[in-house]
Design a protein around this motif. Structure first.
Motif, mmCIF file in Angstrom:
data_model
loop_
_atom_site.group_PDB
_atom_site.id
_atom_site.type_symbol
_atom_site.label_atom_id
_atom_site.label_comp_id
_atom_site.label_asym_id
_atom_site.label_seq_id
_atom_site.Cartn_x
_atom_site.Cartn_y
_atom_site.Cartn_z
ATOM 1 N N GLU A 82 0.884 -1.161 0.000
ATOM 2 C CA GLU A 82 0.000 0.000 0.000
ATOM 3 C C GLU A 82 0.928 1.219 0.000
ATOM 4 O O GLU A 82 1.747 1.352 0.912
ATOM 5 N N PRO A 83 0.838 2.120 -1.030
ATOM 6 C CA PRO A 83 1.813 3.216 -1.117
ATOM 7 C C PRO A 83 1.969 4.035 0.175
ATOM 8 O O PRO A 83 3.087 4.353 0.575
ATOM 9 N N LYS A 84 0.869 4.334 0.832
ATOM 10 C CA LYS A 84 1.027 5.178 2.027
ATOM 11 C C LYS A 84 1.691 4.404 3.175
ATOM 12 O O LYS A 84 2.441 4.977 3.961
ATOM 13 N N ASP A 85 1.463 3.107 3.221
ATOM 14 C CA ASP A 85 2.142 2.302 4.243
ATOM 15 C C ASP A 85 3.633 2.202 3.941
ATOM 16 O O ASP A 85 4.474 2.274 4.840
ATOM 17 N N LEU A 86 3.940 2.035 2.642
ATOM 18 C CA LEU A 86 5.348 1.932 2.274
ATOM 19 C C LEU A 86 6.084 3.224 2.656
ATOM 20 O O LEU A 86 7.166 3.191 3.249
ATOM 21 N N ARG A 87 5.445 4.353 2.348
ATOM 22 C CA ARG A 87 6.048 5.640 2.698
ATOM 23 C C ARG A 87 6.301 5.730 4.196
ATOM 24 O O ARG A 87 7.370 6.121 4.647
ATOM 25 N N LYS A 88 5.316 5.335 4.970
ATOM 26 C CA LYS A 88 5.460 5.427 6.423
ATOM 27 C C LYS A 88 6.549 4.470 6.917
ATOM 28 O O LYS A 88 7.396 4.841 7.723
ATOM 29 N N ASN A 89 6.506 3.235 6.394
ATOM 30 C CA ASN A 89 7.515 2.262 6.826
ATOM 31 C C ASN A 89 8.934 2.718 6.505
ATOM 32 O O ASN A 89 9.868 2.447 7.258
ATOM 33 N N CYS A 90 9.085 3.402 5.366
ATOM 34 C CA CYS A 90 10.413 3.885 4.977
ATOM 35 C C CYS A 90 10.906 4.951 5.957
ATOM 36 O O CYS A 90 12.053 4.896 6.420
ATOM 37 N N MET A 91 10.061 5.904 6.275
ATOM 38 C CA MET A 91 10.471 6.965 7.199
ATOM 39 C C MET A 91 10.695 6.406 8.601
ATOM 40 O O MET A 91 11.636 6.788 9.295
ATOM 41 N N ASP A 92 9.816 5.493 9.001
ATOM 42 C CA ASP A 92 9.977 4.850 10.313
ATOM 43 C C ASP A 92 11.330 4.162 10.432
ATOM 44 O O ASP A 92 12.014 4.268 11.444
ATOM 45 N N LEU A 93 11.662 3.438 9.360
ATOM 46 C CA LEU A 93 12.895 2.666 9.403
ATOM 47 C C LEU A 93 14.113 3.595 9.453
ATOM 48 O O LEU A 93 15.056 3.359 10.208
ATOM 49 N N LEU A 94 14.041 4.673 8.688
ATOM 50 C CA LEU A 94 15.139 5.635 8.715
ATOM 51 C C LEU A 94 15.313 6.197 10.138
ATOM 52 O O LEU A 94 16.424 6.247 10.666
ATOM 53 N N ALA A 95 14.186 6.582 10.741
ATOM 54 C CA ALA A 95 14.257 7.139 12.096
ATOM 55 C C ALA A 95 14.774 6.084 13.077
ATOM 56 O O ALA A 95 15.575 6.390 13.964
ATOM 57 N N LEU A 96 14.356 4.842 12.877
ATOM 58 C CA LEU A 96 14.820 3.784 13.785
ATOM 59 C C LEU A 96 16.309 3.508 13.621
ATOM 60 O O LEU A 96 17.010 3.257 14.604
ATOM 61 N N PHE A 97 16.796 3.535 12.388
ATOM 62 C CA PHE A 97 18.236 3.350 12.159
ATOM 63 C C PHE A 97 19.008 4.342 13.032
ATOM 64 O O PHE A 97 19.960 3.990 13.713
ATOM 65 N N ILE A 98 18.560 5.586 12.978
ATOM 66 C CA ILE A 98 19.270 6.637 13.707
ATOM 67 C C ILE A 98 19.039 6.492 15.210
ATOM 68 O O ILE A 98 19.969 6.609 16.013
ATOM 69 N N ALA A 99 17.785 6.193 15.578
ATOM 70 C CA ALA A 99 17.463 6.039 17.004
ATOM 71 C C ALA A 99 18.268 4.902 17.633
ATOM 72 O O ALA A 99 18.640 4.944 18.795
ATOM 73 N N CYS A 100 18.560 3.873 16.835
ATOM 74 C CA CYS A 100 19.336 2.740 17.351
ATOM 75 C C CYS A 100 20.824 3.062 17.438
ATOM 76 O O CYS A 100 21.601 2.275 17.973
ATOM 77 N N GLY A 101 21.228 4.191 16.864
ATOM 78 C CA GLY A 101 22.612 4.610 17.057
ATOM 79 C C GLY A 101 23.452 4.725 15.798
ATOM 80 O O GLY A 101 24.651 5.002 15.882
ATOM 81 N N LEU A 102 22.878 4.503 14.620
ATOM 82 C CA LEU A 102 23.683 4.704 13.415
ATOM 83 C C LEU A 102 23.957 6.190 13.243
ATOM 84 O O LEU A 102 23.057 7.016 13.437
ATOM 85 N N ASP A 103 25.187 6.505 12.901
ATOM 86 C CA ASP A 103 25.560 7.901 12.722
ATOM 87 C C ASP A 103 25.378 8.280 11.248
ATOM 88 O O ASP A 103 26.283 8.114 10.436
ATOM 89 N N ALA A 104 24.180 8.771 10.950
ATOM 90 C CA ALA A 104 23.833 9.049 9.551
ATOM 91 C C ALA A 104 24.453 10.338 9.047
ATOM 92 O O ALA A 104 24.364 10.644 7.862
ATOM 93 N N GLU A 105 25.079 11.079 9.950
ATOM 94 C CA GLU A 105 25.763 12.284 9.479
ATOM 95 C C GLU A 105 27.174 11.941 9.032
ATOM 96 O O GLU A 105 27.752 12.582 8.172
ATOM 97 N N LYS A 106 27.714 10.914 9.659
ATOM 98 C CA LYS A 106 29.080 10.518 9.345
ATOM 99 C C LYS A 106 29.129 9.649 8.091
ATOM 100 O O LYS A 106 30.020 9.810 7.258
ATOM 101 N N GLU A 107 28.207 8.699 8.018
ATOM 102 C CA GLU A 107 28.249 7.763 6.892
ATOM 103 C C GLU A 107 26.853 7.618 6.288
ATOM 104 O O GLU A 107 25.859 7.744 6.979
ATOM 105 N N PRO A 108 26.813 7.313 4.985
ATOM 106 C CA PRO A 108 25.516 7.335 4.304
ATOM 107 C C PRO A 108 24.508 6.304 4.795
ATOM 108 O O PRO A 108 24.815 5.125 4.944
#
Ligand code: TRP
Length: 340
Positions: A62-88
């Motif tokens: 479902e396009p709107k779910d995919l959009r949400k899941n993508c943003m959620d996952l990005l936020a979770l990557f960072i929340a879990c400690g990935l340094d997205a400013e240092k590396e892509p």
């Protein structure tokens, strides 16, 4: 033989990805994200972490779910400690070279190889009404993800090992046919004991697609839900906190506790000697909450700051495109396409 593999690269390179196909479980955290964060902290590798949105549409979204899941996952990557400013940290669909190389690799992958992929067989059973060509060629797109970045190491779970073998075969096949182009990557399978099983059936892997919600812990489950799920986890009719035949439920809780606290299984056995499952489960629940609560708080803050998230994925895409473009232009040249 001509050696075109980038030799200026000093640090070894790591690439991995997760599909944005819904909420992440504690198993995803322990088996993947947590290791990525650790690897990034060690600072001996250069890393690229990707949200595999192109892979996600191999099953209907479902396009709107995919959009949400993508943003959620990005936020979770960072929340879990990935340094997205240092590396892509980036979305796969933001780097066109993935599909470009995917096509070239499709033309170098045999139907027979793809038919043997167990994930394809599983997924076509699960989605019998939508066995599409993308689902079939998914492994060559995954190979493209990896080979584009000349990755040395690919941290993946056991279930992805077969895809990684194919990636290595494709890299070698291309290198032999067209001269050295791709680094042949190695899988990086995390230490044993890190596999988290279902809380309701400890013989099965913890999975968010399990119909029984008590069987998995989601990273974003409310705290009281997490505690309840752990309290309801299956154990056995005994009372000893230890490993062994018939104690798979307890052992799984011990693995979770060990993953959260870094205590060894022996230390845990000693800690709960003479105590019952009630005390043990309370301690396990507390250890999980201690880890997940700060992640949930960071996640909530990040979701309030969409501008920041946008700046992060744009920066990620820019760096990823820079590296990926170098490989794809080399590949296009080698297969004989006229330079535009
Ligand atoms: N196929 C992987 C999975 O389902 C996700 C993925 C896509 C991936 N591309 C990748 C993992 C490249 C490692 C490297 O888990």
């Amino acid at each position: 033989m001509e050696n075109n593999i980038e030799s200026t690269q000093s640090k070894k390179r790591i690439l991995s990805g997760i599909q944005p196909s819904g909420a992440l479980t504690l198993g995803n955290y322990v088996g993947a994200l947590r290791n990525w964060v650790q690897l990034q902290k060690e600072d001996i590798y250069e890393s690229y972490y990707m949200i595999a949105d192109l892979h996600a549409i191999t099953v209907r979204q479902e396009p709107k779910d995919l959009r949400k899941n993508c943003m959620d996952l990005l936020a979770l990557f960072i929340a879990c400690g990935l340094d997205a400013e240092k590396e892509p940290v980036f979305f796969q669909s933001h780097v066109p070279a993935h599909t470009q190389l995917g096509w070239v690799l499709d033309c170098n992958t045999y139907m027979g190889e793809l038919s043997r992929m167990t994930q394809f067989k599983d997924k076509s059973r699960k989605h019998a009404d939508n066995i599409n060509a993308g689902l079939f060629t998914y492994p060559s797109l995954m190979a493209a993800d990896i080979l584009l970045y000349q990755a040395d190491l690919v941290p993946v779970g056991k279930d992805q090992k077969q895809h990684l073998e194919l990636t290595r075969d494709l890299a070698n096949r291309f290198n032999n046919a067209y001269s050295d182009t791709f680094k042949v990557p190695e899988p990086y399978i995390p230490k044993i004991g890190a596999k988290i099983m279902s809380l309701q059936d400890p013989m099965q892997k913890m999975s968010k697609s399990d119909p029984n919600e008590n069987s998995f812990i989601l990273l974003l489950d409310p705290i009281d839900t997490i505690v309840k799920k752990i309290k309801r986890a299956v154990t056995d009719s005994g009372s000893e906190v230890c490993c062994g035949e018939g104690k798979e439920g307890v052992e799984n809780l011990m693995s979770i506790y060990s993953a959260m606290t870094n205590k060894t299984m022996d230390e845990i056995t000693a800690e709960f000697e003479g105590k019952g499952y009630g005390d043990f489960k309370s301690a396990v629940a507390e250890s999980v909450v201690d880890v997940l609560k700060p992640i949930q708080e960071r996640y909530a803050d990040l979701m309030k700051n969409k501008d920041y998230l946008e700046s992060v994925y744009k920066m990620g895409a820019e760096k990823a495109n820079y590296t990926a473009r170098k490989t794809i232009s080399k590949v296009y040249r080698k297969v004989g396409f006229i330079q535009p």
